[in-house]
Design a protein around this motif. Structure first.
Motif, mmCIF file in Angstrom:
data_model
loop_
_atom_site.group_PDB
_atom_site.id
_atom_site.type_symbol
_atom_site.label_atom_id
_atom_site.label_comp_id
_atom_site.label_asym_id
_atom_site.label_seq_id
_atom_site.Cartn_x
_atom_site.Cartn_y
_atom_site.Cartn_z
ATOM 1 N N CYS A 448 0.863 -1.172 0.000
ATOM 2 C CA CYS A 448 0.000 0.000 0.000
ATOM 3 C C CYS A 448 0.901 1.222 0.000
ATOM 4 O O CYS A 448 1.910 1.244 0.705
ATOM 5 N N CYS A 451 0.627 2.551 3.683
ATOM 6 C CA CYS A 451 1.021 1.705 4.817
ATOM 7 C C CYS A 451 2.231 0.823 4.535
ATOM 8 O O CYS A 451 2.712 0.137 5.434
ATOM 9 N N CYS A 490 -6.119 -2.101 0.702
ATOM 10 C CA CYS A 490 -5.243 -2.325 1.844
ATOM 11 C C CYS A 490 -6.069 -2.735 3.052
ATOM 12 O O CYS A 490 -7.042 -2.068 3.392
HETATM 13 ZN ZN ZN Z 1 -2.630 1.002 3.291
#
Ligand code: ZN
Ligand code: ANZ
Length: 857
Positions: A448, A451, A490
């Motif tokens: 992601c 993230c 995600c």
């Molecule tokens: Zn993410």
């Protein structure tokens, strides 16, 4: 009606084999569950890669395991004997590239065919436990395991090199590199650096090595291979400061020969060494960068084994040898490996052959610092390096020491001066599990932008392998070409994310399948720990020696990972290992590519599965190679037909026996001799099979028993039972002598029982004919009595004052007191004792038999 003329059915294996296979299946004869009242036995053969058709070389292993499993069952064990398919892997994908069949179709069709082959061989598998690693119900647990390992830092990602075909624009597996070129187009393969996943097996290097010593039931050869693969090396790291840049630290080398450090006249770095990578990026370093590219494109295995010509490049930098204080040049060398030690070597040309050749080639100085005893080496006259130990010279305060002592003292000195430390290095590397392939377990992580790398939550498993994929063999890995797979959200922030498109090495699948067999249908865990606690470890594991290293080390490692997860208390997955020999034909290993394969189905059609099984067991010990001959198989068939005739003709007589135990009746000599043979054969076969697995000698013992039985009954075919027994050539004679029938029954039943693991179908049929229900597979193994099995009569010499005066013929089970009595009663002995007083009578025992020694004065 005369018994002699009884017409028995001919031995027609095809007619009976199907029948029994169906009965076993219908009766679930080999399906098992945990049972605390019986000892368990887990018998496993390495599961199969579903390549298409199994030839007799493949199935030999399954037949060996089957004899063990069947015998153990009869000996009262609760036997787990499962089978499955190592169903992911490259060949399915290559087939897809070549002829468009989807890997799943190809694989499942192959499984169906091969399963049929194994069933026609009558292998006693618990088929209800069958697993195929390509099914989501299996591979989701690979993903689960991966995530658990990720949590524990046992799985991690780093850059690492792969083979790359610049023309197909694709990553190649090692097997797809043929003579340094792409298997499809022949273009020379280059190296690419990619982010890849690794399992941290090195965390267990020491334990895997130590515990190996306790695997006493593994072949030494395999243990040695594993030891070398782990490759423990005791040595030291020593820092060589960079000249002129004192603050920037220095370069650490790993050496096992610190005693030669005064002779280190240059330093060698691996092309992959981080400093080299940095220097090659600097301006003016084009020549260095070019050389590195060339080195790294060289075949990695050839670099490893030193097969490629040794080459180097002078970086122009220098380091200070910390013991001599002198500056020495830093070179890059193609034979130094980035992944071993520190990726840097101190070059000691006088005492290391590779360094010697390197120094001669590039005109680097050679300095002798270790003198072998009784020789005077001089650098100019040397034709090769002196790699042995010796006495140190030209080594400052250490001169005069012997190598071993010097290693101790110099390592201590390096530690004291803060230059280095004692270390242990391992050849074993972390296990690279990333494959840029379709037909494997998808690695369950996503990437992601916000993230970073995010693991797929376990409750979202499995990450399913998408059904459709293009198999061009070109471009990105197939999964990366499927947007519906790649594009995802995600799990952490719900934003857009990309799936990992690498799949796992298939060795991950096979590193724990033996646990799954204990609980194959569990859908909330890879397995229930209690079930593995009952069945584990595998008691008998057999397979090809080609798995001596990777599969068997990975399995030992993953067993420990499950231990760390609290799923098992086992340290080791396999107690006993047998590596079976290959099957050759005309001196060559059987293989499809050589066109010399023997299809078990052809042989089953001609001779039946039982003859095939027996032949393969009889022709050689399981560990040895066998040379296939049709004549040998025919011989096995004839033997089985002989047993068939014998038993079928006697069945009625045996069934009618009214003396259950021949031990309780008076036997004549001929009967006693058959009975002894029976017990002796049971003893031999039992010991040969368990625990030795000497299958071939067990079969020879059974053949001898059959010969004796024919001898007992009269000539081949007519079977005038009792003719030798009491000189009357008819069945009536048998009826008159219950003892004859009793010993015959005992012998025939023992024969059928002991032959049944080898020739199960025929023996089932005969067992039924003999009047038994419940099946021979579940019947108890025959017992023997030691006293009966022993030679019946024994000749015992008797000495009087050291001279042999008599030889007694006694019953073998006569005890020592009885021997003393008989000795004193012997007329010859008595004569020599006349007028004397016996002071001592000793009975000495031994392998050769007993001896009575009398002392008289
Ligand atoms: Zn993410
Ligand atoms: C100096 C030296 C002098 C060495 C000598 C040997 C003999 P094993 O036993 O296999 O562990 N070495 C270290 N790292 C290396 C690397 N990354 N690539 C290639 N070779 C490497 O071998 C340890 C020896 O292999 C080390 O000891 C080092 O050479 C070399 F007379 O150091 B020796």
């Amino acid at each position: 009606m005369g018994y002699n003329f009884r017409i028995v059915r001919e031995y027609r294996p095809q007619a009976i084999e199907r029948k029994w296979q169906d009965r076993w299946r219908a009766g679930r004869a080999f399906e098992v569950s945990e049972d605390s009242d019986r000892p368990k036995f887990y018998c496993l053969e390495m599961f199969a890669y579903p390549s298409g058709h199994a030839h007799v070389g493949h199935v030999r292993n399954y037949m060996i395991g089957d004899v063990v499993a069947r015998m153990k069952r009869m000996r009262g064990f609760n036997v787990l004997h499962p089978f499955g398919w190592d169903a992911f892997g490259l060949p399915a994908e290559n087939a897809a590239i070549q002829n468009g069949t989807h890997p799943e179709t190809w694989t499942l069709e192959n499984i169906a065919h091969m399963k049929g082959q194994l069933q026609r061989l009558g292998i006693s598998y618990a088929w209800e436990r069958e697993i195929a690693t390509c099914l989501p119900e299996y591979y989701r647990w690979n993903q689960w395991l991966f995530l658990k390992m990720l949590e524990r830092d046992l799985a991690y990602r780093r850059r690492s090199s792969v083979n790359w075909c610049p023309s197909c624009n694709t990553v190649l597996a090692n097997e797809q590199v043929v003579d340094g070129g792409c298997w499809r187009c022949g273009t020379p393969v280059t190296v690419r650096e990619l982010e890849q996943w690794f399992f941290r097996i090195t965390r267990y290097a020491e334990e895997l090595l130590d515990a190996g010593i306790r695997l006493t039931d593994w072949p030494d050869k395999v243990l040695t291979m594993q030891r070398n693969w782990i490759g423990r090396s005791d040595g030291a790291r020593v820092r060589f400061p960079l000249e002129g840049v004192a603050d920037e630290g220095g370069i650490d080398v790993f050496t096992t020969r610190i005693d030669t450090i005064y002779g280190a006249t240059f330093m060698l770095l691996a092309p992959e060494h981080p400093l080299v990578q940095r220097w090659s990026g600097e301006t003016g370093a084009e020549a260095l960068a070019g050389t590195l590219g060339r080195f790294q494109a060289q075949d990695r295995t050839a670099r490893l084994t030193g097969e490629v010509e040794k080459e180097g490049f002078d970086t122009g930098r220098k380091v200070i040898n910390p013991f001599t204080g002198r500056a020495v040049p830093v070179w890059v060398a193609n034979f130094v490996l980035g992944e071993y030690g520190t990726g840097a070597v101190m070059g000691v040309p006088a005492h290391d052959q590779r360094d010697f050749e390197f120094a001669r080639k590039y005109g680097l100085p050679i300095t002798v610092v270790v003198q072998p005893e009784g020789q005077g080496l001089s650098a100019d006259a040397m034709r090769e390096a002196w790699e042995g130990a010796g006495i140190l010279v030209g080594s400052g305060e250490f001169s005069g020491l012997a190598s071993t002592e010097a290693i101790e003292r110099m390592t201590a000195a390096a530690e004291a001066r803060g230059l280095g430390a004692r270390t242990v290095e391992y050849r074993l590397k972390d296990w690279g599990i990333s494959r840029q392939r379709y037909w494997g377990t998808p690695i369950p992580v996503v990437y992601c932008d916000a993230c970073g790398m995010v693991p797929v939550p376990t409750d979202e498993l499995p990450v399913l392998l998408p059904k459709t994929a293009a198999f061009s063999g070109r471009g990105d890995s197939p999964l990366a070409q499927i947007p519906a797979f790649v594009d995802t959200t995600c799990p952490e922030c719900g934003g857009p994310a990309r799936r990992e498109t690498d799949t796992m090495d298939t060795f991950v699948d096979s590193s724990w399948y033996f646990f799954r067999f204990c609980d194959p249908h569990n859908d909330h865990l890879p397995f229930d720990p209690e079930r593995v606690a009952y069945w584990g470890p595998v008691d008998f594991y057999s397979g090809g020696v080609e798995h001596a290293i990777l599969h068997l080390i990975y399995s030992r490692f993953i067993c420990r990972v499950f231990r760390e997860l609290g799923m098992t208390v086992l340290d080791e997955p396999f107690t006993r290992l047998l590596t079976q020999g290959m099957v050759l034909k005309a001196g060559q290993v059987m293989s499809k590519s050589k066109g010399n394969v023997v299809d078990p189905d052809d042989m089953i059609q001609r001779y039946g599965a039982d003859a095939l099984r027996l032949y393969v067991m009889f022709v050689a010990p399981p560990e040895k190679e066998i040379e296939w001959t049709d004549a040998g198989l025919e011989g096995s068939y004839r033997f089985l037909a002989r047993v068939w005739r014998l038993v079928a003709q006697l069945a009625e007589t045996v069934r009618s026996a009214d003396v259950a135990d021949p031990g309780g009746v008076d036997l004549n000599d001929v009967e006693r001799s058959l009975r002894r043979k029976t017990h002796n054969t049971v003893k031999r076969v039992t010991n040969d099979l368990d625990p030795r697995v000497h299958l071939n000698t067990a079969v020879s013992a059974l053949m001898e028993l059959v010969n004796d039985l024919y001898g007992f009954c009269g000539r081949n075919g007519s079977l005038r039972v009792g003719r030798e027994a009491d000189s009357q050539g008819s069945v009536a004679a048998v009826a008159q002598r219950p003892a004859t029938v009793a010993v015959l029954k005992e012998a025939i039943e023992a024969l059928v029982l002991m032959l049944s693991p080898f020739a199960p179908h025929m023996c089932e049929e005969l067992w039924e004919e003999l009047g038994h229900t419940g099946g021979v597979a579940a019947a108890p193994w025959p017992h023997y009595q030691e006293a009966v099995a022993r030679a019946e009569q024994e000749v015992v010499p008797v000495q009087v004052n050291g001279k042999i005066r008599a030889r007694l013929t006694v019953d073998a089970d006569a005890d020592d007191d009885r021997l003393r009595e008989l000795a004193l009663a012997d007329p010859q002995v008595a004569r020599h004792l006349e007028g004397r007083k016996v002071t001592k009578i000793v009975v000495a025992g031994g392998q050769a038999g007993r001896l009575v020694s009398i002392v008289a004065v």
